[in-house]
Design an enzyme around this catalytic site. Structure first.
Site, PDB file in Angstrom:
ATOM      1  N   ASP A  41       0.797  -1.230   0.000  1.00  0.00           N
ATOM      2  CA  ASP A  41       0.000   0.000   0.000  1.00  0.00           C
ATOM      3  C   ASP A  41       0.835   1.289   0.000  1.00  0.00           C
ATOM      4  OD1 ASP A  41      -1.685  -2.078   0.594  1.00  0.00           O
ATOM      5  OD2 ASP A  41      -2.490  -1.193   2.426  1.00  0.00           O
ATOM      6  N   GLU A  51     -10.550  -1.454   3.512  1.00  0.00           N
ATOM      7  CA  GLU A  51      -9.240  -0.926   3.885  1.00  0.00           C
ATOM      8  C   GLU A  51      -8.999   0.414   3.194  1.00  0.00           C
ATOM      9  OE1 GLU A  51      -6.404  -4.666   4.843  1.00  0.00           O
ATOM     10  OE2 GLU A  51      -6.682  -4.322   2.696  1.00  0.00           O
TER      11      GLU A  51
END
Length: 501
Positions: free
Chosen positions: A26, A208
């Site tokens: 990420d 998320e």
């Protein structure tokens, strides 16, 4: 270097960021500060598979060429450093600034390890930097926000200025509850609860990496909407990881969506009606940069999919980032839709070819295919039931990545089943599709091809589809095809700079 390692290193992208010899996932802490764009990211400093999560760091002045920096925030015996964000604390509300210097403040998730005081929980912590984001000091009072939850993570913080006041707002997730939780703070240290959004639309996997920001519709500042993005794994429209977005209003306390299709848990029959950031298999955890001049909203995502992320055939690095995308809102069919345009214009070393106007019936191999290029093509439908291109092909038609359009089904698709190395994981070989509308009588595509990926932008940026591919490095052929009839095509190929970052 042996042949196997040479081939794996040949997949290293030319126009996408990848770390030198470690794992990344990420994007985190995206911020513009004093002329420099900072890309932090989930990183395993000690290997090229997921683990030992820390914040890696890269910098750029143009969003195209990136320079890897030393690890910014390292995991330790107490915690792993999960995803989060960075703000420039212009008013020094946190008190971390020195000698009139506005500090950078990172808000990240502490994933506490067994044996630590907060073991088994995920909570929000802060660190600060006064040297422009290169060295960081963790706050002694961490965590600054906890719910004693094992799945509370991914804080995205921004400064709210509006009718409700002036303060910091955090968007974070309770991942298993499909919920985005909003909090406020005056000093980035003490936080109070505001509201919760969700579940809604896609809930096929954990939520998320949320983001919340305002955008004018069609450039009209008097008609500004708020966009909430949230990533989900699994449950994407073509399987595995994906990101979705909602458009609505934020009054400083609560986000209200105007584009929700289904409240509560998802309706699989309506999956194609949800607003997806990207329809491909390999665009995840996308978040935007803070503090960007002129109100630009810039976003980048992780170019991989948790179904096979640890297994893609690259070494010593593993996983690239997407191109940076400038995003905006437009009104289409009476509702706001997100527009994404890649930021890669004017890259040094690019060589544009001449525009070609062709009638296609069957298959036609073109001159000018390269491993790293931009293809701009507009198809005018004729009698064909399917048409498109094959990129990174072998030239004899046996292998390549097929990018096709089926006008009768209003569908764009990428077929990577014969794209090269697909055997490293059972979930990789796929045919991924997105809905596609005719615009002014044409289907226009912008396709960025790199050593290990294709990123496709259609409908003037309202549709994006991103997929990893792992072709034979020697395969660079481009061909047009049309089946069941003829198609007219205009096409320009631009060879892009191939120098590795």
């Amino acid at each position: 270097m042996n042949t196997v390692t040479s081939t794996l290193e040949a997949y290293r992208p030319a126009m996408h960021y990848a770390s030198k010899d470690t794992w990344l996932n990420d994007p985190n802490g995206l911020v513009f500060h004093e002329g420099i764009y900072h890309l932090y990211y989930q990183n395993n400093p000690f290997g090229n598979v997921h683990g030992n999560l820390s914040w890696g760091h890269a910098t750029s002045t143009d969003l195209v060429s990136w320079e890897e920096q030393p690890v910014a925030i390292l995991c330790d015996e107490t915690e792993e450093i999960f995803s989060g964000s960075i703000v420039v604390d212009h008013g020094n509300t946190s008190g971390f600034g020195e000698d009139g210097t506005a500090p950078l403040v990172a808000v990240y998730t502490s994933a506490y390890k067994p044996g630590s005081l907060h073991q088994g929980t995920q909570a929000q912590s802060i660190a600060w930097s006064t040297d422009g984001g290169y060295t960081w000091t963790k706050y002694a009072g961490n965590p600054v926000l906890t719910r004693n939850s094992p799945e509370f993570r991914d804080p995205k913080v921004f400064r709210y200025e509006g009718p409700a006041g002036s303060y910091w707002v955090m968007a974070a997730v309770e991942a298993l509850d499909f919920a985005v939780l909003l909090y406020r703070s005056d000093d980035l240290r003490n936080w109070s609860y505001l509201s919760t959004f969700g579940p809604a639309n896609g809930t096929g996997g954990v939520w998320e990496c949320p983001d919340l920001f305002p955008l004018p519709v069609d450039g009209d500042a008097a008609n500004t909407k708020w966009v909430l993005t949230v990533n989900m794994n699994p449950g994407g429209p073509n399987g595995g990881s994906a990101g979705q977005y909602f458009v609505g209003e934020f009054n400083g306390v609560r986000f209200t969506s105007e584009t929700t299709v289904t409240e509560g848990l998802q309706d699989d029959a309506r999956l194609a009606e949800y607003d997806w950031l990207d329809w491909g298999r390999d665009y995840y955890a996308a978040v935007s940069f803070s503090n960007v001049p002129d109100g630009r909203r810039l976003m980048i995502g992780w170019m991989n999919n948790w179904q096979y992320a640890n297994h893609i055939p690259t070494a010593p690095w593993r996983s690239p980032m997407s191109l940076v995308r400038e995003i905006s809102l437009t009104s289409a069919d009476g509702r706001p839709r997100l527009v994404q345009q890649p930021v890669h214009e004017g890259a040094a070393g690019s060589t544009a070819g001449q525009a070609q106007f062709l009638s296609v019936d069957g298959s036609r191999t073109l001159d000018g295919g390269t491993a790293v290029q931009l293809l701009e093509v507009a198809f005018t439908p004729g009698t064909a039931g399917e048409f498109g291109l094959v990129v990174r092909g072998s030239g004899d038609g046996s292998t390549g990545t097929r990018i096709g359009i089926r006008p009768g089904a209003h569908q764009l698709f990428v077929d990577r089943t014969a794209s090269g190395d697909t055997a490293f994981h059972d979930a990789f070989a796929s045919v991924d599709s997105a809905p596609l509308r005719l615009v002014d009588g044409q289907y226009a595509l912008r396709i960025f091809v790199d050593h290990c990926s294709v990123e496709i932008f259609a409908e003037n940026g309202q549709v994006a589809l991103t997929d990893l591919i792992f072709p034979d490095p020697a395969n660079t052929a481009v061909s047009l095809y049309s089946t069941g009839g003829t198609t007219e095509a205009s096409l320009k190929l631009t060879a892009l700079a191939s120098g590795r970052y």
